[in-house]
Write an enzyme that holds these catalytic residues in place. Structure first.
Site, mmCIF file in Angstrom:
data_model
loop_
_atom_site.group_PDB
_atom_site.id
_atom_site.type_symbol
_atom_site.label_atom_id
_atom_site.label_comp_id
_atom_site.label_asym_id
_atom_site.label_seq_id
_atom_site.Cartn_x
_atom_site.Cartn_y
_atom_site.Cartn_z
ATOM 1 N N HIS A 115 38.538 46.942 37.492
ATOM 2 C CA HIS A 115 38.694 46.123 36.285
ATOM 3 C C HIS A 115 39.770 45.059 36.427
ATOM 4 C CE1 HIS A 115 41.793 49.254 35.686
ATOM 5 N NE2 HIS A 115 42.440 48.348 34.987
ATOM 6 N N HIS A 179 54.558 47.683 32.041
ATOM 7 C CA HIS A 179 53.713 48.798 31.595
ATOM 8 C C HIS A 179 53.874 49.964 32.549
ATOM 9 C CE1 HIS A 179 51.107 46.905 34.551
ATOM 10 N NE2 HIS A 179 50.079 47.686 34.327
#
Length: 312
Positions: A115, A179
């Site tokens: 992705h 993140h």
């Protein structure tokens, strides 16, 4: 050479664990602006710098970066599956150019991507096969990681090699900003997990589904404040964006691997893709950042950014 760049965060949780509607509206507006920018630039070639999440690259061989002459996407987290429209001739020319400039480079004749590559192509162009692309993997997860100075040198070499193609080239950096998602780590991993990280054994559909659900649940826990993951760091994210906006790429040379992880979490090194893309753009001369968007989105476990830049 006319050149431009887009920095675009990705997240496997988009559409699965979304933030409030007003946040989504701001993200959608920023992405729509990036699409308009790309359409107006009308690139003849896209050089896409993106990471992998143990879907295509494993510890059996883990290069710091790798350029593909052919690639296909696995379709994880609902992203598109199938072949990317790789411009093999341009890819081979870029590989030769980078090597001629003295920067080591691995080449893949059949790269598997996930992705991290598929999302930006879908978001910006409507599919993974709509535009000639050269996929460039940049390791941002698997330790040990090299110094950021090598990413700067690599991006610069790609940009200089691209200048010789005589095309309008769009450089795209795909990655989260700060993140700290639940990505497996080789050191101390149980034997079964370690074997998967080293050998790259393909999961069954059931195993993949269970793994993806764990990530979705981690996003829900993080947004609810019941997680031990390192918090999103807007100050660090905006420091990165400030340096990019001001053409201060040399400043990244002092960023250490340990400090980046402390500031931005275990997957903060995905920002290497943004740095590489802007170093490639800067190889054609000074540039201006024409749009900048940032939002901390706990539901996606990410500091989410969208930027557009072009040479002046």
């Amino acid at each position: 050479m006319k050149a431009a760049a887009v920095g675009l965060s990705h997240s496997p949780l988009i559409g699965k664990n979304d933030p409030p509607a007003e946040v989504l509206a701001r993200v959608d507006a920023a992405i729509a602006g990036a699409r308009r920018f790309v359409a107006e630039f009308a690139p003849e070639l896209v050089v896409l710098f993106a990471p992998d999440h143990y879907n295509g690259f494993f510890y059996r061989e883990m290069p710091p970066f790798c350029l593909a002459t052919e690639a296909h996407a696995v379709g994880d987290f609902g992203s598109a599956a199938g072949p990317l429209s790789v411009d093999g001739e341009a890819a081979r020319a870029l590989a030769r150019g980078v090597l001629d400039l003295g920067v080591d480079l691995t080449v893949s004749a059949r790269m598997t991507v996930d992705h991290g590559f598929a999302q930006p192509l879908e978001v910006l162009f409507g599919g993974i096969d709509r535009v000639p692309v050269v996929p460039v993997f940049v390791n941002g997860v698997a330790t040990p990681l090299g110094p950021v100075s090598r990413i700067l040198a690599f991006g610069d070499a790609v940009g200089r090699a691209a200048a010789g193609l005589g095309k309008r080239v769009l450089f795209v950096g795909s990655g989260g900003l700060s993140h700290d998602p639940p990505v497996p780590v080789l050191e101390g991993a149980p034997p079964r997990v370690a074997d998967a990280l080293i050998e790259g054994r393909r999961p069954t559909p059931e195993q993949r589904a269970r793994g993806e659900e764990r990530v979705v649940q981690a996003g829900r826990d993080y947004a609810a404040g019941s997680s031990r993951m390192i918090p999103i760091n807007p100050e660090w994210d905006n420091l990165l964006l400030d340096h990019l906006a001001k053409n201060e790429l040399a400043a990244f040379g002092s960023w250490t691997v340990a400090w980046m992880g402390e500031q931005g979490g275990g997957s903060a090194h995905e920002v290497r893709t943004w740095i590489a893309a802007h170093a490639a753009l800067a190889a054609s001369g000074p540039y201006e950042m024409t749009a900048r968007f940032y939002e901390a989105i706990p539901e996606w476990i990410a500091g989410f950014g969208v930027t557009t830049s072009r040479t002046v």
